[in-house]
Design a protein around this motif. Structure first.
Motif, PDB file in Angstrom:
ATOM      1  N   HIS A  30       0.863  -1.176   0.000  1.00 17.11           N
ATOM      2  CA  HIS A  30       0.000   0.000   0.000  1.00 17.11           C
ATOM      3  C   HIS A  30       0.904   1.231   0.000  1.00 17.11           C
ATOM      4  O   HIS A  30       1.890   1.281   0.738  1.00 17.11           O
ATOM      5  CB  HIS A  30      -0.907   0.018   1.232  1.00 17.11           C
ATOM      6  N   ARG A  59      -2.323  -0.990  -3.887  1.00 16.15           N
ATOM      7  CA  ARG A  59      -3.253   0.127  -3.684  1.00 16.15           C
ATOM      8  C   ARG A  59      -2.478   1.412  -3.459  1.00 16.15           C
ATOM      9  O   ARG A  59      -1.559   1.447  -2.649  1.00 16.15           O
ATOM     10  CB  ARG A  59      -4.133  -0.184  -2.476  1.00 16.15           C
ATOM     11  N   HIS A  61      -3.193   5.016  -2.149  1.00 15.82           N
ATOM     12  CA  HIS A  61      -4.204   5.776  -1.427  1.00 15.82           C
ATOM     13  C   HIS A  61      -3.933   7.276  -1.530  1.00 15.82           C
ATOM     14  O   HIS A  61      -2.781   7.707  -1.419  1.00 15.82           O
ATOM     15  CB  HIS A  61      -4.200   5.396   0.060  1.00 15.82           C
ATOM     16  N   ALA A  68      -9.476   5.476   4.417  1.00 20.69           N
ATOM     17  CA  ALA A  68      -8.904   4.327   3.699  1.00 20.69           C
ATOM     18  C   ALA A  68      -8.686   3.149   4.657  1.00 20.69           C
ATOM     19  O   ALA A  68      -8.618   3.320   5.879  1.00 20.69           O
ATOM     20  CB  ALA A  68      -7.588   4.726   3.047  1.00 20.69           C
ATOM     21  N   SER A  69      -8.546   1.972   4.092  1.00 25.72           N
ATOM     22  CA  SER A  69      -8.348   0.757   4.891  1.00 25.72           C
ATOM     23  C   SER A  69      -7.181   0.884   5.864  1.00 25.72           C
ATOM     24  O   SER A  69      -7.283   0.462   7.021  1.00 25.72           O
ATOM     25  CB  SER A  69      -8.131  -0.441   3.967  1.00 25.72           C
ATOM     26  N   SER A  72      -7.262   2.187   9.663  1.00 24.00           N
ATOM     27  CA  SER A  72      -7.923   1.449  10.731  1.00 24.00           C
ATOM     28  C   SER A  72      -7.015   0.373  11.300  1.00 24.00           C
ATOM     29  O   SER A  72      -6.354  -0.356  10.558  1.00 24.00           O
ATOM     30  CB  SER A  72      -9.200   0.793  10.201  1.00 24.00           C
ATOM     31  N   TYR A  75      -7.400  -3.259  10.073  1.00 28.70           N
ATOM     32  CA  TYR A  75      -6.777  -3.676   8.818  1.00 28.70           C
ATOM     33  C   TYR A  75      -5.343  -4.071   9.134  1.00 28.70           C
ATOM     34  O   TYR A  75      -4.499  -3.240   9.417  1.00 28.70           O
ATOM     35  CB  TYR A  75      -6.820  -2.547   7.781  1.00 28.70           C
ATOM     36  N   THR A  77      -1.565  -5.125   9.015  1.00 25.16           N
ATOM     37  CA  THR A  77      -0.399  -4.929   8.162  1.00 25.16           C
ATOM     38  C   THR A  77       0.831  -5.482   8.869  1.00 25.16           C
ATOM     39  O   THR A  77       0.835  -5.666  10.082  1.00 25.16           O
ATOM     40  CB  THR A  77      -0.161  -3.432   7.858  1.00 25.16           C
TER      41      THR A  77
END
Length: 185
Positions: A30, A59, A61, A68-69, A72, A75, A77
């Motif tokens: 990301h 993605r 962003h 966006a994911s 949060s 989500y 990572t």
């Protein structure tokens, strides 16, 4: 994995981090770039740099997309690298001022106790910079200024950038199959 690029000089570091992570094929990448980061990328690396690295990410962003994911904690990572990390971004992180997606994503990494590497790019430093670095370190970040490893005897700027990027990725404590020349004593 999240890569953030802010407006400090050294945008080629962020490009190389994205290239190396994407080349492994082992992580969903990301990307979030601040408006100042976009400007610095265009100036230092060229107008095609952002579209090229955005294509390597799963993605890309928008910096203003605070919904966006990656904003949060739910989500998951493996971590985040900000390369380069401007003093403005460092200061926002130290103050928990989450007014854009890059800083919000960093804040999530910290609150969830995930790996975070900040490649702070500034020199010389005044006491406010040092205090901000101390604060983010106390929060759990790894401050890793992009300092070249002269023992590797880089023949080109590209070699120095590559080594610095590989070292930063290594700080995430994740084996991505990326080797670098290590000091042998």
């Amino acid at each position: 994995m999240i890569v953030g690029i802010s407006g400090a000089s050294g945008a080629a570091l962020g490009v190389r981090v994205v290239e190396l992570l994407a080349a492994t094929g082992q992580c969903e990448l990301h990307l979030v770039v601040t408006p100042a980061g976009e400007r610095t990328l265009a100036h230092e690396v060229g107008d095609s740099a952002l579209p090229r690295i955005a294509a390597l990410a799963a993605r890309h962003h928008a910096s203003a997309d605070i919904g966006a994911s990656i904003a949060s904690g739910s989500y998951r990572t493996a971590g985040m690298i900000v390369a380069p990390c401007s003093i403005r971004t460092l200061s926002a992180i130290a103050a928990s001022a989450t007014d854009n997606l890059l800083v919000r994503a960093v804040d999530v990494q910290l609150k969830e106790r995930r790996r975070l590497v900040l490649m702070v790019r500034e020199s010389p430093l005044h006491l406010g910079h040092l205090r901000a670095m101390a604060a983010v370190t106390e929060f759990g970040a790894i401050v890793a200024p992009p300092v070249p490893a002269f023992y590797a005897r880089p023949a080109t700027l590209a070699e120095a950038i590559d080594h610095i990027a590989r070292r930063a990725i290594g700080l995430l404590d994740i084996d991505l199959g990326i080797s670098m020349r290590e000091w042998q004593g």
